[in-house]
Scaffold this active site. Structure first.
Site, PDB file in Angstrom:
ATOM      1  N   ASP A 136       2.390  -3.266   2.442  1.00 19.20           N
ATOM      2  CA  ASP A 136       3.830  -3.174   2.189  1.00 19.20           C
ATOM      3  C   ASP A 136       4.537  -3.300   3.531  1.00 19.20           C
ATOM      4  OD1 ASP A 136       6.399  -2.479   0.901  1.00 19.20           O
ATOM      5  OD2 ASP A 136       5.103  -1.808  -0.727  1.00 19.20           O
TER       6      ASP A 136
ATOM      7  N   HIS B 110       8.137  -7.488   0.544  1.00 18.45           N
ATOM      8  CA  HIS B 110       7.425  -6.307   1.058  1.00 18.45           C
ATOM      9  C   HIS B 110       6.327  -6.710   2.050  1.00 18.45           C
ATOM     10  CE1 HIS B 110       9.445  -3.227  -1.276  1.00 18.45           C
ATOM     11  NE2 HIS B 110       9.309  -3.959  -2.370  1.00 18.45           N
TER      12      HIS B 110
ATOM     13  N   GLU C 239      10.902  -7.108  -5.865  1.00 17.29           N
ATOM     14  CA  GLU C 239      11.908  -6.891  -4.824  1.00 17.29           C
ATOM     15  C   GLU C 239      11.780  -7.887  -3.664  1.00 17.29           C
ATOM     16  OE1 GLU C 239      12.611  -2.146  -5.473  1.00 17.29           O
ATOM     17  OE2 GLU C 239      10.876  -2.711  -4.270  1.00 17.29           O
TER      18      GLU C 239
HETATM   19  C1  ACM Z   1       8.164  -1.181  -7.521  1.00 20.39           C
HETATM   20  O1  ACM Z   1       8.336   0.007  -7.769  1.00 20.39           O
HETATM   21  N1  ACM Z   1       8.851  -1.760  -6.540  1.00 20.39           N
HETATM   22  C2  ACM Z   1       7.229  -1.988  -8.281  1.00 20.39           C
END
Ligand code: ACM
Ligand code: ZN
Length: 512
Positions: free
Chosen positions: A173, A237, A301
């Site tokens: 991440d 991410h 995201e």
């Molecule tokens: C998430 O909680 N961004 C999958």
């Protein structure tokens, strides 16, 4: 009050009878040879707690019965012997874990016990059990906090006590990269270290799993009939990876491994072919280290802000005749899934992978990609349409019980206090099928999963406190067709939480 044993998850059928199977020490186990691995793990679990298994004469008899459903088992406890039957190793392991719960009840002060260290009294019962859903998962975020292998193994063992069969390992991440990729050594050297933003010379979180450690976790999980599902989040991410390899981003950086929480605009450049070399090396590592069928490629995201102004990304859109930047994510996802298919893997993505107009062949999502649903605050149309189109789904509804990094009780100083709440009851009542779905669409649901994100859960002790007992509630929802009685669950939980205590976990206790 109905007569049921304090088992979690609650078995499909159970018939309690008079009397007890009593023994001093752990009785010997015999089988037809097919289940030696499962009985070996079970003996190890009990002897770790109570000392050596007493050997002969064996009083726990394990046998194969092909008529029992997949992952299911039949357990008969009589006064003089215990019989377990299953069609496969998964079922036998699940049956042994139910039996382990009965042995652990004694240890934790259940009324039946005479001398808890040596004497066991297991109530006579006949249980027939099988799961409601084949996917019963739990996700741990090891990027925002680096959890040690010893903790991960302790957790996996406890997951298996609850018939959880998938461990989703969130390995990368913005805040840290934890997966070894030999061709990209700076992932270990740079992307795994997060600096203190106020004192740049100080590293305040770092960690990287070695290949041997990953193999150890995978083997430990496999022996407990849990498939490890690694996740590498792409194309968003990825700030930690960009900090190590800035040429993979649209602006070229420089970037820093993120110390903040949130969603960041710097993501992989969709116009740069070098990202495919990078992703190929990552997938090669995953294929080498994780024998399981599934690889999670994230997809959540991923803002398109950089793609909108990046000349390479715009050039890519022109070449592909794409109208909007969001379609670039569809195109990338398709490429990534194809790369995994070549490696014999099935891809999973967060539900954002469904977004973006799909008016061209090059952005069509491969049919066998599984979608993990999390944005439960949104209109259900996205997910219902996906089910209608035949796509397989895993339910992890963020604000409906699945995200157990949210606080469980009103404690302004407790872990997770920064978030809204998800009570034990919310987790117990997690919706796995929505009323908007037809019966046919509901069949596309493979099961559910609980997720622990770690932005504010920064120690194993805090993680345990967040996980238990909500994991028990989720496990019952995923497993038990007999789930639905929260009051009954809470009664059983009083005994069951003592078992979890006995395994050395910190837990939240609602009533304390
Ligand atoms: C998430 O909680 N961004 C999958
Ligand atoms: Zn770009």
């Amino acid at each position: 009050m109905e007569s049921v044993l304090a088992l979690v998850p609650r078995p499909l059928k159970q018939e309690c009878a008079e009397g007890f199977f009593e023994c001093d020490g752990i009785p010997g186990i015999s089988g037809d040879g097919s289940f030696a691995e499962e009985t070996g793990v079970f003996s190890g679990q009990l002897s770790a707690r109570y000392g050596a298994v007493s050997g002969s004469p064996p009083q726990i008899m394990c046998a194969k019965d092909g008529a029992i459903p997949a992952e299911g088992y039949r357990l008969r406890v009589a006064a003089n012997r215990i019989d377990l039957a299953a069609a496969d190793g998964d079922g036998m392991y699940n049956g042994l874990q139910t039996l382990r719960q009965l042995f652990l009840s004694g240890d934790t002060g259940d009324v039946f016990v005479k001398n808890p260290q040596t004497h066991f009294a297991i109530p006579c019962v006949e249980i027939e059990d099988a799961p409601r859903f084949p996917w019963r998962g739990f996700m741990l975020d090891c990027s925002r906090h680096f959890y040690q292998v010893s903790f991960i193994k302790k957790l996996i063992d406890a997951l298996s006590l609850h018939h959880i069969n998938r461990f989703h390992w969130h390995l990368t991440d913005d805040q840290g990269w934890r997966l070894p990729v030999p061709e990209y050594p700076l992932l270990a050297e740079k992307a795994s270290k997060r600096r203190n933003p106020y004192r740049q010379e100080e590293i305040y979180d770092e960690g990287f799993y070695t290949e041997d450690e990953i193999r150890e976790v995978v083997a430990f999980a496999a022996a407990r009939h849990i498939t490890v599902v690694p996740e590498v989040d792409l194309p968003g991410h990825t700030v930690a990876a960009l900090a190590a390899y800035p040429e993979l981003g649209c602006t070229g950086g420089p970037y820093q491994v993120e110390y903040r929480h949130g969603v960041f605009e710097d993501i992989l450049c969709a116009g740069n072919d070098r990202i495919f070399d990078f992703v190929a090396a990552v997938f090669d590592s995953l294929s080498r280290l994780f024998p399981g069928k599934y690889v999670h490629i994230g997809g959540d995201e991923a803002p398109t802000a950089r793609w909108e102004t990046c000349p390479k990304c715009r050039q890519r859109m022109t070449e592909l005749k794409l109208n909007e930047p969001r379609q670039l994510q569809r195109w990338l996802t398709r490429r990534f899934v194809q790369m995994l298919t070549e490696r014999g893997k099935t891809a999973i993505g967060w539900d954002e992978v469904l977004e973006g107009m799909n008016d061209s062949e090059c952005t069509a999502l491969p049919d066998d990609m599984i979608v993990m649903y999390w944005r439960s605050w949104m209109d259900k149309k996205l997910i219902v349409d996906a089910a209608a189109a035949g796509r397989s789904l895993i339910m992890t509804p963020c604000d409906q019980g699945a995200y157990i990094n949210f606080r469980q009780v009103e404690d302004p100083d407790g872990p997770g206090a920064a978030y809204r709440s998800t009570t034990l009851q919310n987790s117990y009542e997690i919706p796995l099928v929505y009323p908007e779905m037809t019966e046919e669409q509901a069949k596309r649901v493979l099961g559910g999963q609980g997720n622990l994100w770690a932005e504010v859960i920064n120690s194993a002790m805090n993680a345990e406190y967040m996980i238990f007992p909500r994991l028990c509630a989720l496990a019952e929802a995923f497993w038990s067709p007999a789930a639905g009685d929260f009051a009954g669950f809470k009664r059983r939980l009083q005994v069951h939480q003592r078992r979890i205590d006995s395994l050395g976990f910190v837990q939240c206790r609602e009533d304390s």
